[in-house]
Design an enzyme around this catalytic site. Structure first.
Site, PDB file in Angstrom:
ATOM      1  N   LYS A 166       0.831  -1.207   0.000  1.00 39.68           N
ATOM      2  CA  LYS A 166       0.000   0.000   0.000  1.00 39.68           C
ATOM      3  C   LYS A 166       0.864   1.254   0.000  1.00 39.68           C
ATOM      4  CE  LYS A 166      -1.797   1.706   3.706  1.00 39.68           C
ATOM      5  NZ  LYS A 166      -2.563   1.906   4.967  1.00 39.68           N
ATOM      6  N   ASP A 184      -6.490   0.907   0.900  1.00 44.28           N
ATOM      7  CA  ASP A 184      -6.495   0.955   2.364  1.00 44.28           C
ATOM      8  C   ASP A 184      -7.876   0.533   2.848  1.00 44.28           C
ATOM      9  OD1 ASP A 184      -8.101   3.083   1.676  1.00 44.28           O
ATOM     10  OD2 ASP A 184      -7.071   4.542   2.948  1.00 44.28           O
TER      11      ASP A 184
END
Length: 257
Positions: A166, A184
């Site tokens: 991420k 996320d």
């Protein structure tokens, strides 16, 4: 017999009523909870190509140039800010980083500052001890392996201490303009809750988004989706009545009259 004139306010009144009827409304909390459990399992139908195109057309119209909310000065400070934002809010990180970046806006300065001082400057952020250690360690690695520069490769970014997929995707997107989408908790929720991109894991949702988001929208897709999840499609009580894609959304926790 002469007919009575029709009131000129009638069409306007009908228009207001129609608009009100089309606004999305939330179902009771127990039904919303059950609907979210179903959505989080990736069980909702996947949107069609036309629906996805329309959703991003609306996002672009509403916010043509979306921006990330983490404050930074350069690719290095962006990398540090994203590492610090893990399990923390952007607002919380933004309160701590100005003092940190004033002293250390390069890997050299960060290493010289040292772990103890970094720890003191970011102590208001969750997991600050581990994060301070990672920030200094990744700074050393940037100096040793990358000439002090932030690499533009996902594999090289993920090899840095404290950097996962991420974080790498955020840096690639914001610092280098790559059309990556960092999934996320917000984007995972939006993708599954709406039906835009369903999947049981963040990687599944990311892969689906890579497949279905039209090419022209990919550079900003990450920001549109995270902002939508952060401020409209929030976790406990989403603002469906204000949502610009509520008529497309398949979440069974709301209704559209």
């Amino acid at each position: 017999m002469r007919k009575k004139p029709v009131s000129k306010t009638l069409p306007k009144a009908r228009s207001r009523k129609t608009r009100k009827q089309k606004r999305a409304k939330l179902k009771p909390a127990p039904k919303r909870k059950a609907a979210d459990a179903k959505a989080a399992a990736g069980a909702l139908p996947q949107w069609t190509t036309a629906q996805i195109e329309e959703a991003f057309r609306r996002f672009q119209k509403a916010n043509p140039e979306p921006k990330g909310e983490l404050r930074h000065i350069n690719p290095f400070t962006l990398l540090v800010a994203v590492v610090l934002s893990a399990q923390a809010t952007d607002a919380g990180v933004n309160k701590a980083t100005p003092a940190l970046f004033a002293l250390a806006d390069t890997p050299e300065k960060m290493v010289k500052l040292g772990e103890a001082r970094v720890r003191e400057l970011i102590k208001t952020i969750g997991l600050f001890r581990t994060k301070a250690r990672n920030v200094v360690a990744l700074s050393r690695q940037l100096l040793a392996k990358h000439g002090g520069q932030v690499p533009q490769s996902r594999d090289e970014l993920e090899a840095l201490p404290g950097v996962g997929r991420k974080t790498a995707n955020v840096v690639l997107n914001i610092a280098f303009g790559e059309p990556t989408i960092a999934v996320d908790t917000h984007i995972f929720r939006v993708g599954n809750r709406t039906g835009l991109a369903t999947g049981k894991t963040p990687l599944e949702v990311e892969t689906k988004l890579e497949e279905v988001v039209p090419k022209q929208y990919k550079p900003h897709a990450h920001h549109w989706l995270i902002l939508h999840g952060r401020y409209t499609c929030v976790a406990r009580k989403p603002l469906c009545e204000k949502c610009i894609i509520s008529d497309l959304c398949l979440w069974p926790g709301k209704t559209v009259a």
